[in-house]
Scaffold this active site. Sequence first.
Site, PDB file in Angstrom:
ATOM      1  N   CYS A  49       0.820  -1.210   0.000  1.00 22.79           N
ATOM      2  CA  CYS A  49       0.000   0.000   0.000  1.00 22.79           C
ATOM      3  C   CYS A  49       0.858   1.266   0.000  1.00 22.79           C
ATOM      4  O   CYS A  49       1.697   1.440   0.877  1.00 22.79           O
ATOM      5  CB  CYS A  49      -0.907  -0.025   1.229  1.00 22.79           C
ATOM      6  SG  CYS A  49      -1.768   1.535   1.531  1.00 22.79           S
ATOM      7  N   TYR A 180      -5.603   6.757  -8.957  1.00 23.14           N
ATOM      8  CA  TYR A 180      -6.816   5.996  -8.628  1.00 23.14           C
ATOM      9  C   TYR A 180      -8.019   6.526  -9.400  1.00 23.14           C
ATOM     10  O   TYR A 180      -8.879   5.758  -9.827  1.00 23.14           O
ATOM     11  CB  TYR A 180      -7.090   6.047  -7.122  1.00 23.14           C
ATOM     12  CG  TYR A 180      -6.152   5.183  -6.329  1.00 23.14           C
ATOM     13  CD1 TYR A 180      -6.481   3.873  -6.019  1.00 23.14           C
ATOM     14  CD2 TYR A 180      -4.913   5.669  -5.911  1.00 23.14           C
ATOM     15  CE1 TYR A 180      -5.610   3.063  -5.307  1.00 23.14           C
ATOM     16  CE2 TYR A 180      -4.031   4.881  -5.211  1.00 23.14           C
ATOM     17  CZ  TYR A 180      -4.377   3.579  -4.911  1.00 23.14           C
ATOM     18  OH  TYR A 180      -3.503   2.777  -4.223  1.00 23.14           O
TER      19      TYR A 180
END
Length: 344
Positions: A49, A180
């Site tokens: 992450c 994203y």
Amino acid sequence: MSDDSGSGYVTGGEYSRDSNYITDRITADGSGGWPVEAGRYRLVVARACPWANRAVIVRRLLGLEGAISMGMCGPTHDERSWTFDLDPGGRDPVLGYERLQEAFLARFPGYDRGITVPTIVDVPSKQVVTNDFGQMTLDLSTEWTAFHREGAPDLYPEKLRDEMDEVMQRVYTEVNNGVYRCGFAGSQDAYDQAYARLFTALDWLEDRLTGQRYLMGDTITEADVRLFTTLVRFDAVYHGHFKTNRHKLTEMPVLWAYTRDLFQTPGFGDTIDFPQIKEHYYVVHADINPTQVIPAGPDTANWLTPHGREELGGSPFGDGTPPGPLAEGEEVPADHGPGGIGHR
């Protein structure tokens, strides 16, 4: 929709990150009920992450390994939570949990928001303290100074904070979250707009870094940490998986040299696990990659090639010193680093 920092949603084709975090802070004066205290807290992360990667880097640069222990989730998760599947028996050895979700439910029994990394957990009560990744790393720099190593860098210099905050906000909205918005766009128009915004920002960064070694000048700051964790994932994941494909990072000369400079600086590249990064995105985002096939490339040996950024002057740690060797048990497997061939 699940992503690596918890959850997001698409409205009108456009992706928005769910940013409703637990905003408690651990402070030197303990005014919010959580005092700085060595050995009391556990930082829970996942190498995959980018948001958690920030906290891993900052903790290492500041030398806080002895003050704040670190738990490591595996690279994949389901709709409920990140899990400790890398640990013996699938349980975190300090908290005893199988799922990070358990720390959230221990404090908030009906907790129904995203279970995200990085998270700081209070070890005595085994309850979540905060998952506010943006504030968390700034507090490691400013509130935990009593436990910083000798020679630790000042990652959030007071005299630069106003400009830094503006730079970091643009990096967050346009780059960190911008990839994203491209990847999870639910319509062609939303994707086209997200793509244009992302590469406008990358062009701005290319220009900014042409004449100076780091984002804020001659030494590394938190701004560099925040940008690095997106750029280091760019070619391995975002370029293909998120369709951010105007250029690869390796085709943007200034940003490629800048990111390699950071990668080769102790505390940055030694936290990067390329196989875990790829496994996370290509397996968890089954709506984007339904086959869950993980790409074999790209070749990562080029991360160790000369970058030439020393010619701009400056020094990563200024008057300070680089961090020492990685703490025992926190090393990235050799075949998961540059040039490694392991998938998982």
